[in-house]
Design a protein around this motif. Structure first.
Motif, short mmCIF file in Angstrom:
data_model
loop_
_atom_site.label_atom_id
_atom_site.label_comp_id
_atom_site.label_asym_id
_atom_site.label_seq_id
_atom_site.Cartn_x
_atom_site.Cartn_y
_atom_site.Cartn_z
N ALA A 89 0.88 -1.19 0.00
CA ALA A 89 0.00 0.00 0.00
C ALA A 89 0.90 1.22 0.00
O ALA A 89 1.82 1.32 0.82
CB ALA A 89 -0.89 0.00 1.25
N SER A 90 0.63 2.13 -0.92
CA SER A 90 1.41 3.36 -0.98
C SER A 90 0.45 4.53 -1.17
O SER A 90 -0.58 4.40 -1.85
CB SER A 90 2.39 3.31 -2.17
N ARG B 239 3.99 5.76 -7.92
CA ARG B 239 5.29 5.47 -7.31
C ARG B 239 5.27 4.06 -6.73
O ARG B 239 6.23 3.30 -6.84
CB ARG B 239 5.63 6.53 -6.24
N THR C 150 6.53 7.04 7.28
CA THR C 150 7.15 7.99 8.21
C THR C 150 6.44 7.88 9.56
O THR C 150 5.31 7.40 9.67
CB THR C 150 7.08 9.42 7.64
P1 NDP Z 1 11.63 6.85 3.35
O1 NDP Z 1 11.64 8.33 3.40
O2 NDP Z 1 12.45 6.18 2.32
O3 NDP Z 1 10.12 6.35 3.20
C1 NDP Z 1 9.13 6.68 4.13
C2 NDP Z 1 7.78 6.73 3.43
O4 NDP Z 1 7.70 7.88 2.63
C3 NDP Z 1 7.55 5.56 2.51
O5 NDP Z 1 7.05 4.46 3.22
C4 NDP Z 1 6.59 6.12 1.48
O6 NDP Z 1 5.23 5.95 1.92
C5 NDP Z 1 6.95 7.60 1.44
N1 NDP Z 1 7.80 7.93 0.29
C6 NDP Z 1 8.78 7.19 -0.25
N2 NDP Z 1 9.33 7.83 -1.30
C7 NDP Z 1 8.67 9.00 -1.41
C8 NDP Z 1 8.76 10.09 -2.30
N3 NDP Z 1 9.65 10.11 -3.31
N4 NDP Z 1 7.92 11.14 -2.12
C9 NDP Z 1 7.03 11.14 -1.12
N5 NDP Z 1 6.88 10.11 -0.24
C10 NDP Z 1 7.71 9.07 -0.39
O7 NDP Z 1 12.00 6.36 4.82
P2 NDP Z 1 12.74 5.04 5.31
O8 NDP Z 1 12.33 3.87 4.50
O9 NDP Z 1 14.17 5.31 5.47
O10 NDP Z 1 12.13 4.90 6.79
C11 NDP Z 1 10.81 4.45 6.97
C12 NDP Z 1 10.59 4.01 8.41
O11 NDP Z 1 11.52 2.98 8.73
C13 NDP Z 1 10.81 5.08 9.47
O12 NDP Z 1 9.90 4.88 10.51
C14 NDP Z 1 12.23 4.82 9.97
O13 NDP Z 1 12.41 5.26 11.30
C15 NDP Z 1 12.31 3.32 9.86
N6 NDP Z 1 13.66 2.80 9.60
C16 NDP Z 1 14.11 1.74 10.35
C17 NDP Z 1 15.33 1.18 10.13
C18 NDP Z 1 15.74 -0.03 10.89
O14 NDP Z 1 16.82 -0.54 10.66
N7 NDP Z 1 14.93 -0.54 11.78
C19 NDP Z 1 16.25 1.74 9.11
C20 NDP Z 1 15.67 2.82 8.35
C21 NDP Z 1 14.43 3.32 8.60
P3 NDP Z 1 4.08 5.90 0.81
O15 NDP Z 1 4.55 4.98 -0.25
O16 NDP Z 1 2.87 5.42 1.54
O17 NDP Z 1 3.92 7.34 0.33
#
Ligand code: NDP
Length: 333
Positions: free
Chosen positions: A33-34, A39, A73
Protein backbone atom coordinates in the motif's frame (compact mmCIF):
# COMPACT_ATOMS: atom_id res chain seq x y z
CA UNK A 1 2.91 -19.66 3.34
CA UNK A 2 2.46 -16.38 5.21
CA UNK A 3 1.31 -13.47 3.06
CA UNK A 4 2.76 -10.10 4.03
CA UNK A 5 1.46 -6.68 3.13
CA UNK A 6 3.96 -3.82 3.10
CA UNK A 7 2.66 -0.39 4.10
CA UNK A 8 4.76 2.41 2.61
CA UNK A 9 7.06 2.25 -0.40
CA UNK A 10 10.17 3.36 1.43
CA UNK A 11 13.93 2.94 1.44
CA UNK A 12 14.21 0.44 4.28
CA UNK A 13 11.67 -1.79 2.56
CA UNK A 14 13.56 -1.62 -0.72
CA UNK A 15 17.02 -2.10 0.73
CA UNK A 16 16.32 -4.66 3.44
CA UNK A 17 12.82 -5.69 4.48
CA UNK A 18 11.10 -6.77 1.24
CA UNK A 19 14.15 -8.93 0.36
CA UNK A 20 14.19 -10.27 3.96
CA UNK A 21 10.51 -11.30 3.86
CA UNK A 22 11.00 -12.83 0.41
CA UNK A 23 14.09 -14.74 1.58
CA UNK A 24 12.08 -16.83 4.05
CA UNK A 25 10.88 -20.25 2.92
CA UNK A 26 7.53 -19.60 4.65
CA UNK A 27 6.64 -16.03 3.62
CA UNK A 28 6.29 -13.69 0.69
CA UNK A 29 5.29 -10.08 0.07
CA UNK A 30 1.85 -10.31 -1.51
CA UNK A 31 0.84 -6.64 -1.62
CA UNK A 32 1.97 -3.06 -1.11
CA UNK A 33 0.00 0.00 0.00
CA UNK A 34 1.41 3.36 -0.98
CA UNK A 35 -0.05 6.85 -0.74
CA UNK A 36 1.12 7.36 -4.33
CA UNK A 37 -0.13 4.52 -6.56
CA UNK A 38 2.19 5.39 -9.47
CA UNK A 39 5.29 5.47 -7.31
CA UNK A 40 3.97 2.36 -5.57
CA UNK A 41 3.59 0.53 -8.87
CA UNK A 42 7.18 1.31 -9.90
CA UNK A 43 8.38 0.13 -6.49
CA UNK A 44 6.31 -3.06 -6.66
CA UNK A 45 7.58 -3.84 -10.16
CA UNK A 46 11.16 -3.33 -9.08
CA UNK A 47 10.76 -5.63 -6.06
CA UNK A 48 8.43 -8.22 -7.57
CA UNK A 49 5.39 -7.40 -5.41
CA UNK A 50 2.27 -8.60 -7.26
CA UNK A 51 -0.43 -6.24 -5.95
CA UNK A 52 -0.51 -2.49 -5.25
CA UNK A 53 -3.21 -0.73 -3.22
CA UNK A 54 -3.68 3.01 -3.12
CA UNK A 55 -5.01 2.88 0.41
CA UNK A 56 -4.08 1.03 3.56
CA UNK A 57 -7.77 0.19 4.08
CA UNK A 58 -7.84 -1.69 0.75
CA UNK A 59 -4.78 -3.70 1.66
CA UNK A 60 -6.21 -4.51 5.09
CA UNK A 61 -9.51 -5.59 3.56
CA UNK A 62 -7.72 -8.43 1.75
CA UNK A 63 -8.33 -11.57 3.83
CA UNK A 64 -5.31 -13.26 2.24
CA UNK A 65 -2.94 -10.89 4.06
CA UNK A 66 -1.69 -12.38 7.35
CA UNK A 67 0.80 -9.77 8.50
CA UNK A 68 1.83 -6.22 7.70
CA UNK A 69 5.18 -4.48 7.86
CA UNK A 70 4.75 -0.74 8.50
CA UNK A 71 7.57 1.48 7.28
CA UNK A 72 5.93 4.79 6.57
CA UNK A 73 7.15 7.99 8.21
CA UNK A 74 6.78 7.93 11.96
CA UNK A 75 3.52 9.86 12.39
CA UNK A 76 1.67 7.13 10.45
CA UNK A 77 2.83 4.14 12.47
CA UNK A 78 0.21 4.41 15.20
CA UNK A 79 -2.93 4.90 13.08
CA UNK A 80 -1.84 2.32 10.52
CA UNK A 81 -0.93 -0.25 13.17
CA UNK A 82 -4.23 0.26 14.98
CA UNK A 83 -6.11 -0.20 11.71
CA UNK A 84 -4.12 -3.33 10.87
CA UNK A 85 -4.71 -4.80 14.33
CA UNK A 86 -8.42 -4.03 14.04
CA UNK A 87 -8.39 -5.97 10.77
CA UNK A 88 -6.82 -8.95 12.56
CA UNK A 89 -3.37 -8.66 10.98
CA UNK A 90 -0.10 -9.33 12.77
CA UNK A 91 2.04 -6.17 12.83
CA UNK A 92 5.76 -5.68 12.53
CA UNK A 93 6.22 -1.94 12.92
CA UNK A 94 9.19 0.28 12.35
CA UNK A 95 10.66 2.33 15.15
CA UNK A 96 9.80 4.65 16.79
CA UNK A 97 6.46 2.92 17.32
CA UNK A 98 4.63 6.24 17.65
CA UNK A 99 5.23 9.89 18.38
CA UNK A 100 3.85 9.62 21.92
CA UNK A 101 4.23 7.06 24.65
CA UNK A 102 0.47 6.82 25.04
CA UNK A 103 0.16 6.12 21.32
CA UNK A 104 2.73 3.31 21.50
CA UNK A 105 1.01 1.84 24.56
CA UNK A 106 -2.33 1.91 22.70
CA UNK A 107 -0.80 -0.15 19.91
CA UNK A 108 0.57 -2.79 22.28
CA UNK A 109 -2.70 -2.98 24.21
CA UNK A 110 -4.74 -3.30 21.01
CA UNK A 111 -2.51 -6.11 19.69
CA UNK A 112 -2.78 -7.99 22.99
CA UNK A 113 -6.57 -7.59 23.05
CA UNK A 114 -6.86 -8.78 19.44
CA UNK A 115 -4.50 -11.71 19.97
CA UNK A 116 -2.19 -10.75 17.10
CA UNK A 117 1.60 -10.72 17.18
CA UNK A 118 3.22 -7.31 17.35
CA UNK A 119 6.92 -6.56 16.98
CA UNK A 120 9.20 -3.54 16.72
CA UNK A 121 11.83 -3.66 14.01
CA UNK A 122 14.85 -3.00 16.25
CA UNK A 123 17.26 -4.75 13.93
CA UNK A 124 20.38 -4.60 16.15
CA UNK A 125 19.06 -7.29 18.48
CA UNK A 126 19.48 -9.64 15.55
CA UNK A 127 23.18 -8.89 15.04
CA UNK A 128 25.61 -11.69 15.89
CA UNK A 129 27.80 -9.05 17.58
CA UNK A 130 25.16 -7.79 20.00
CA UNK A 131 23.83 -11.28 20.65
CA UNK A 132 27.34 -12.41 21.58
CA UNK A 133 27.83 -9.40 23.88
CA UNK A 134 24.53 -10.15 25.62
CA UNK A 135 25.64 -13.77 26.09
CA UNK A 136 29.00 -12.68 27.54
CA UNK A 137 27.28 -10.30 29.97
CA UNK A 138 24.78 -12.98 30.99
CA UNK A 139 27.35 -15.73 31.57
CA UNK A 140 29.43 -13.48 33.83
CA UNK A 141 32.45 -13.27 31.49
CA UNK A 142 33.06 -9.62 32.38
CA UNK A 143 31.74 -9.70 35.95
CA UNK A 144 29.25 -7.04 36.97
CA UNK A 145 28.61 -4.47 34.20
CA UNK A 146 29.55 -0.99 35.42
CA UNK A 147 29.37 1.10 32.27
CA UNK A 148 28.60 1.04 28.57
CA UNK A 149 29.52 3.39 25.72
CA UNK A 150 27.63 3.61 22.44
CA UNK A 151 29.18 5.30 19.42
CA UNK A 152 26.40 5.71 16.88
CA UNK A 153 27.27 8.94 15.09
CA UNK A 154 26.95 8.48 11.33
CA UNK A 155 26.50 10.59 8.22
CA UNK A 156 22.93 10.57 6.95
CA UNK A 157 23.28 9.77 3.23
CA UNK A 158 21.87 12.33 0.78
CA UNK A 159 18.97 10.05 -0.30
CA UNK A 160 17.75 9.99 3.34
CA UNK A 161 18.11 13.73 3.96
CA UNK A 162 14.34 14.34 3.81
CA UNK A 163 11.77 14.21 6.60
CA UNK A 164 14.37 13.07 9.15
CA UNK A 165 16.00 16.51 9.08
CA UNK A 166 13.17 18.92 8.30
CA UNK A 167 9.79 17.53 9.40
CA UNK A 168 9.22 17.57 13.16
CA UNK A 169 5.58 16.57 12.59
CA UNK A 170 6.76 13.35 10.89
CA UNK A 171 8.90 12.43 13.88
CA UNK A 172 12.19 13.72 12.43
CA UNK A 173 15.38 14.28 14.42
CA UNK A 174 18.24 12.01 15.37
CA UNK A 175 16.84 11.05 18.79
CA UNK A 176 13.73 9.31 17.45
CA UNK A 177 15.78 7.89 14.58
CA UNK A 178 18.91 6.56 16.28
CA UNK A 179 18.71 6.92 20.07
CA UNK A 180 15.75 4.51 20.13
CA UNK A 181 18.10 1.85 18.71
CA UNK A 182 20.78 2.60 21.33
CA UNK A 183 18.21 2.32 24.10
CA UNK A 184 16.91 -0.99 22.80
CA UNK A 185 20.37 -2.47 22.21
CA UNK A 186 21.62 -1.40 25.64
CA UNK A 187 18.53 -2.91 27.28
CA UNK A 188 19.10 -6.09 25.27
CA UNK A 189 22.82 -6.47 25.95
CA UNK A 190 22.74 -5.39 29.61
CA UNK A 191 19.47 -7.18 30.36
CA UNK A 192 18.37 -4.19 32.37
CA UNK A 193 16.00 -1.20 32.20
CA UNK A 194 16.79 2.49 31.79
CA UNK A 195 15.65 4.44 34.85
CA UNK A 196 16.97 7.94 34.16
CA UNK A 197 18.63 9.96 31.38
CA UNK A 198 20.41 13.22 30.88
CA UNK A 199 21.29 14.60 27.46
CA UNK A 200 22.24 17.54 25.26
CA UNK A 201 21.27 17.94 21.62
CA UNK A 202 22.72 20.11 18.86
CA UNK A 203 21.86 21.29 15.36
CA UNK A 204 25.11 21.06 13.42
CA UNK A 205 23.96 22.19 9.99
CA UNK A 206 21.73 19.37 8.76
CA UNK A 207 18.70 19.60 11.07
CA UNK A 208 16.12 22.24 10.17
CA UNK A 209 12.87 23.52 11.72
CA UNK A 210 14.38 23.12 15.17
CA UNK A 211 15.29 19.44 14.68
CA UNK A 212 18.42 18.11 16.37
CA UNK A 213 20.96 16.28 14.23
CA UNK A 214 23.28 15.28 17.09
CA UNK A 215 22.74 14.14 20.65
CA UNK A 216 24.97 13.01 23.50
CA UNK A 217 23.91 11.81 26.88
CA UNK A 218 23.97 9.31 29.68
CA UNK A 219 21.45 6.63 30.63
CA UNK A 220 21.26 5.09 34.07
CA UNK A 221 20.39 1.38 34.37
CA UNK A 222 19.22 0.22 37.79
CA UNK A 223 21.30 2.03 40.37
CA UNK A 224 24.92 1.33 39.53
CA UNK A 225 25.34 1.00 35.74
CA UNK A 226 25.70 4.05 33.51
CA UNK A 227 25.82 4.22 29.71
CA UNK A 228 27.08 7.03 27.52
CA UNK A 229 25.77 7.52 23.97
CA UNK A 230 26.55 9.72 20.96
CA UNK A 231 24.20 9.75 17.98
CA UNK A 232 24.44 12.04 14.97
CA UNK A 233 23.57 12.47 11.30
CA UNK A 234 26.57 14.73 10.82
CA UNK A 235 29.72 12.64 11.36
CA UNK A 236 31.09 11.34 8.04
CA UNK A 237 34.32 9.91 9.45
CA UNK A 238 33.32 8.36 12.78
CA UNK A 239 33.57 4.67 13.62
CA UNK A 240 30.62 3.03 15.33
CA UNK A 241 31.02 0.98 18.46
CA UNK A 242 29.43 -0.52 21.54
CA UNK A 243 31.43 -1.20 24.70
CA UNK A 244 30.56 -2.76 28.04
CA UNK A 245 32.97 -2.40 30.95
CA UNK A 246 32.59 -4.82 33.84
CA UNK A 247 34.36 -5.62 37.09
CA UNK A 248 36.22 -8.57 35.48
CA UNK A 249 36.58 -7.53 31.86
CA UNK A 250 35.52 -5.29 28.98
CA UNK A 251 33.71 -5.95 25.69
CA UNK A 252 34.59 -3.95 22.59
CA UNK A 253 32.11 -4.15 19.74
CA UNK A 254 33.63 -2.35 16.76
CA UNK A 255 31.76 -1.34 13.61
CA UNK A 256 28.60 -2.84 15.11
CA UNK A 257 26.00 -0.04 15.02
CA UNK A 258 25.01 -0.74 11.44
CA UNK A 259 22.41 -2.40 9.27
CA UNK A 260 24.96 -4.77 7.76
CA UNK A 261 26.00 -8.14 9.26
CA UNK A 262 29.54 -7.01 10.07
CA UNK A 263 31.69 -5.94 13.01
CA UNK A 264 33.88 -7.55 15.63
CA UNK A 265 33.68 -8.25 19.36
CA UNK A 266 36.85 -8.32 21.47
CA UNK A 267 37.03 -9.33 25.12
CA UNK A 268 39.74 -7.68 27.25
CA UNK A 269 40.42 -9.40 30.52
CA UNK A 270 43.41 -10.31 32.71
CA UNK A 271 45.88 -8.52 30.45
CA UNK A 272 44.77 -10.22 27.21
CA UNK A 273 42.55 -9.19 24.33
CA UNK A 274 40.76 -11.87 22.35
CA UNK A 275 38.46 -11.46 19.34
CA UNK A 276 35.40 -13.70 19.70
CA UNK A 277 34.34 -15.87 16.71
CA UNK A 278 30.97 -14.82 15.27
CA UNK A 279 28.54 -16.27 12.78
CA UNK A 280 27.19 -13.22 11.00
CA UNK A 281 23.67 -13.30 9.56
CA UNK A 282 21.49 -10.74 7.78
CA UNK A 283 19.83 -8.86 10.66
CA UNK A 284 16.55 -8.24 8.88
CA UNK A 285 16.21 -11.82 7.70
CA UNK A 286 16.55 -12.94 11.31
CA UNK A 287 13.97 -10.37 12.38
CA UNK A 288 11.44 -11.72 9.89
CA UNK A 289 12.31 -15.34 10.68
CA UNK A 290 11.57 -14.74 14.38
CA UNK A 291 8.38 -12.88 13.53
CA UNK A 292 7.11 -15.62 11.21
CA UNK A 293 7.83 -18.19 13.92
CA UNK A 294 5.97 -16.07 16.49
CA UNK A 295 2.93 -15.99 14.20
CA UNK A 296 3.05 -19.79 14.23
CA UNK A 297 3.19 -19.77 18.01
CA UNK A 298 6.90 -20.62 18.14
CA UNK A 299 8.69 -18.00 20.21
CA UNK A 300 8.52 -14.23 20.25
CA UNK A 301 9.49 -11.46 17.83
CA UNK A 302 13.15 -10.42 18.28
CA UNK A 303 11.87 -7.14 19.74
CA UNK A 304 8.30 -7.00 20.99
CA UNK A 305 5.82 -4.14 21.02
CA UNK A 306 6.65 -3.60 24.70
CA UNK A 307 10.32 -3.26 23.74
CA UNK A 308 9.29 -0.53 21.30
CA UNK A 309 7.42 1.27 24.08
CA UNK A 310 10.53 1.15 26.28
CA UNK A 311 12.89 2.47 23.61
CA UNK A 312 10.48 5.28 22.78
CA UNK A 313 10.18 6.17 26.47
CA UNK A 314 13.95 6.56 26.63
CA UNK A 315 14.13 8.67 23.45
CA UNK A 316 11.35 10.99 24.61
CA UNK A 317 13.06 11.36 27.99
CA UNK A 318 16.35 12.20 26.21
CA UNK A 319 14.58 14.96 24.29
CA UNK A 320 12.93 16.26 27.43
CA UNK A 321 16.25 16.32 29.24
CA UNK A 322 17.89 18.25 26.39
CA UNK A 323 15.04 20.76 26.38
CA UNK A 324 14.84 21.29 30.13
CA UNK A 325 18.49 20.86 31.07
CA UNK A 326 17.51 18.40 33.78
CA UNK A 327 17.84 14.67 34.31
CA UNK A 328 14.56 12.88 33.50
CA UNK A 329 13.21 9.70 35.10
CA UNK A 330 12.13 7.09 32.55
CA UNK A 331 8.74 5.55 33.01
CA UNK A 332 8.30 1.99 31.80
CA UNK A 333 5.29 0.19 30.44
P1 NDP B 1 11.63 6.85 3.35
O1 NDP B 1 11.64 8.33 3.40
O2 NDP B 1 12.45 6.18 2.32
O3 NDP B 1 10.12 6.35 3.20
C1 NDP B 1 9.13 6.68 4.13
C2 NDP B 1 7.78 6.73 3.43
O4 NDP B 1 7.70 7.88 2.63
C3 NDP B 1 7.55 5.56 2.51
O5 NDP B 1 7.05 4.46 3.22
C4 NDP B 1 6.59 6.12 1.48
O6 NDP B 1 5.23 5.95 1.92
C5 NDP B 1 6.95 7.60 1.44
N1 NDP B 1 7.80 7.93 0.29
C6 NDP B 1 8.78 7.19 -0.25
N2 NDP B 1 9.33 7.83 -1.30
C7 NDP B 1 8.67 9.00 -1.41
C8 NDP B 1 8.76 10.09 -2.30
N3 NDP B 1 9.65 10.11 -3.31
N4 NDP B 1 7.92 11.14 -2.12
C9 NDP B 1 7.03 11.14 -1.12
N5 NDP B 1 6.88 10.11 -0.24
C10 NDP B 1 7.71 9.07 -0.39
O7 NDP B 1 12.00 6.36 4.82
P2 NDP B 1 12.74 5.04 5.31
O8 NDP B 1 12.33 3.87 4.50
O9 NDP B 1 14.17 5.31 5.47
O10 NDP B 1 12.13 4.90 6.79
C11 NDP B 1 10.81 4.45 6.97
C12 NDP B 1 10.59 4.01 8.41
O11 NDP B 1 11.52 2.98 8.73
C13 NDP B 1 10.81 5.08 9.47
O12 NDP B 1 9.90 4.88 10.51
C14 NDP B 1 12.23 4.82 9.97
O13 NDP B 1 12.41 5.26 11.30
C15 NDP B 1 12.31 3.32 9.86
N6 NDP B 1 13.66 2.80 9.60
C16 NDP B 1 14.11 1.74 10.35
C17 NDP B 1 15.33 1.18 10.13
C18 NDP B 1 15.74 -0.03 10.89
O14 NDP B 1 16.82 -0.54 10.66
N7 NDP B 1 14.93 -0.54 11.78
C19 NDP B 1 16.25 1.74 9.11
C20 NDP B 1 15.67 2.82 8.35
C21 NDP B 1 14.43 3.32 8.60
P3 NDP B 1 4.08 5.90 0.81
O15 NDP B 1 4.55 4.98 -0.25
O16 NDP B 1 2.87 5.42 1.54
O17 NDP B 1 3.92 7.34 0.33
Amino acid sequence: MLHWGVIGAGTIGREWMVPAISAQPDSKVAALASSDPERGRRYADELGIPKVHSSVADLLADPAIDAVYISTTNEWHEPQALAAIAAGKHVLCEKPLALSLDGARRMVAAAAAAGVVMGTNHHLRNAATHRKMRELVQDGSIGRPLAARVFHAVFLPPHLQGWRIDRPEAGGGVTLDITVHDADTLRFVLGDQVTEVTAMTASQGMGQAGLEDAVMGVMRFGEATIAQFHDAFTAPHAYTGFEVHGTEGSLYGQGVMTQRPVGTVTVRRGGTAEEVPLEHENLYERSVRCFNAAIRGQGEPAASGADGVRSLAVALAVRESAQTGRAVRVVGD
